[in-house]
Design an enzyme around this catalytic site. Structure first.
Site, PDB file in Angstrom:
ATOM      1  N   ILE A  44       0.872  -1.171   0.000  1.00 55.66           N
ATOM      2  CA  ILE A  44       0.000   0.000   0.000  1.00 55.66           C
ATOM      3  C   ILE A  44       0.907   1.218   0.000  1.00 55.66           C
ATOM      4  CG2 ILE A  44      -2.047  -1.056   1.037  1.00 55.66           C
ATOM      5  CD1 ILE A  44      -1.212  -0.110   3.737  1.00 55.66           C
ATOM      6  N   ASP A  45       0.420   2.303  -0.559  1.00 56.56           N
ATOM      7  CA  ASP A  45       1.250   3.489  -0.748  1.00 56.56           C
ATOM      8  C   ASP A  45       1.744   4.056   0.579  1.00 56.56           C
ATOM      9  OD1 ASP A  45       0.724   3.294  -3.462  1.00 56.56           O
ATOM     10  OD2 ASP A  45      -1.009   4.632  -3.356  1.00 56.56           O
ATOM     11  N   LYS A  46       2.832   4.792   0.496  1.00 57.90           N
ATOM     12  CA  LYS A  46       3.450   5.413   1.670  1.00 57.90           C
ATOM     13  C   LYS A  46       2.432   6.184   2.505  1.00 57.90           C
ATOM     14  CE  LYS A  46       6.833   9.081   2.761  1.00 57.90           C
ATOM     15  NZ  LYS A  46       5.912  10.225   2.964  1.00 57.90           N
TER      16      LYS A  46
ATOM     17  N   ARG B 201      -6.940   5.620  -6.130  1.00 60.38           N
ATOM     18  CA  ARG B 201      -6.635   7.032  -6.378  1.00 60.38           C
ATOM     19  C   ARG B 201      -6.896   7.401  -7.841  1.00 60.38           C
ATOM     20  NH1 ARG B 201      -0.631   7.322  -4.112  1.00 60.38           N
ATOM     21  NH2 ARG B 201      -0.882   9.581  -4.488  1.00 60.38           N
TER      22      ARG B 201
END
Length: 304
Positions: A137-139, A238
């Site tokens: 999962i993204d930062k 997103r």
């Protein structure tokens, strides 16, 4: 060594070779491709080329990816929230702002650094840089992540992701008031031609991507939504929410230029994670509440 081969299509005629190759595989950065060209790992019709070489129809491109350098990853005593752990898997609640695995610019302070301190028996399938990591999962996205502690568990979890049998449900705050309660976004995602750091909905050199969403609440200028992933493409939620006109609040890459909510990064949280245990066959389901900063923003929006 990993080998790849392509024949240039008429549609790609005249494009720079580094651009063409980063479209074929979205995980390759343009900088990485240029390094391979400089070291003659990429050849056209059997001969090395410059990185500004413009391809022609029917050019035959070969790429030999060298074995990666083994970089030392140091175990670091970083607190992590372990939601579940046994001899095969770990489920953690990753905080917003933490990178999952080491990369240029983020050699330390990552989830992998923390996991290596927490336990020594992570799967070795992804090498020393990404031990045990089966998905990311993204930062600046918080929430649940499953990690494999041995190769059998790793292969099982990866196969479940490929077969779309895992359950991954997110909560998000998005710009705009969505006028309906449910929806499905079925739109392929690939690398953005104009900005290689972004993904976009495109038919060209893309992969199928499906997101199901439910509107939980609406406010004056925002909506609170639940998104369930059917596929797991890079930046999928997103990109998809931006595509239908409701970008995530706080998203620096896909959201509006102006500051929207007082939150550091996109308002996106991996709330629910479900999978079949690789050894016992038991169906496991985990849930963690949204972080305090998202909760505070919802309280603020409800007061408007």
């Amino acid at each position: 060594m990993e080998q790849h081969e392509w024949n240039v299509t008429a549609e790609e005629h005249g494009e720079r070779i580094d651009k063409v190759l980063t479209v074929y595989e979205t995980e390759w950065s343009r900088t990485q491709v240029q390094q391979w060209i400089n070291h003659e790992h990429i050849k056209v019709n059997g001969k090395p080329v410059k990185r500004n070489y413009k391809v022609s129809t029917n050019d035959h491109i070969t790429l030999t990816i060298p074995e990666p350098e083994e970089l030392e990853v140091v175990a670091e005593n970083i607190p992590i929230e372990v939601v579940y752990e046994d001899e095969d898997v770990i489920v953690v609640n990753k905080p917003r702002g933490m990178v999952v695995h080491p990369a240029p610019g983020h050699r330390s302070g990552t989830l992998v650094n923390a996991l290596m301190y927490h336990c020594q028996d992570l799967s070795g399938i992804n090498g020393v840089i990404r031990p045990g990591i089966v998905h990311r999962i993204d930062k600046d996205t918080s929430g649940l992540l499953m990690v494999a502690k041995n190769d059998h568990a790793h292969e099982s979890l990866v196969n479940q992701l490929k077969k779309k049998t895992t359950k991954r449900i997110y909560k998000a705050i998005v710009h705009g008031v969505i006028p309906h309660h449910h929806g499905t976004i079925d739109a392929p995602i690939g690398r953005d031609y104009t900005d290689r750091q972004k993904m976009t909905v495109t038919e060209k050199n893309s992969k199928d991507a499906v997101t199901h969403f439910t509107v939980l609440e609406t406010f004056k200028n925002f909506s609170y939504v639940q998104c369930e992933l059917e596929t797991g493409r890079t930046h999928q939620i997103r990109v998809h929410m931006k595509y239908i006109g409701y970008p995530l609040a706080g998203d620096p890459k896909y959201g509006p230029k102006r500051k929207s909510l007082q939150i550091n990064g996109q308002a996106l949280h991996a709330e629910i994670l479900g999978f079949t245990h690789p050894r016992t066959g038991e169906d496991l389901l985990f849930e963690v509440p949204i972080p305090a900063d998202m909760s505070q923003q919802l309280t603020f929006l409800r007061s408007q």
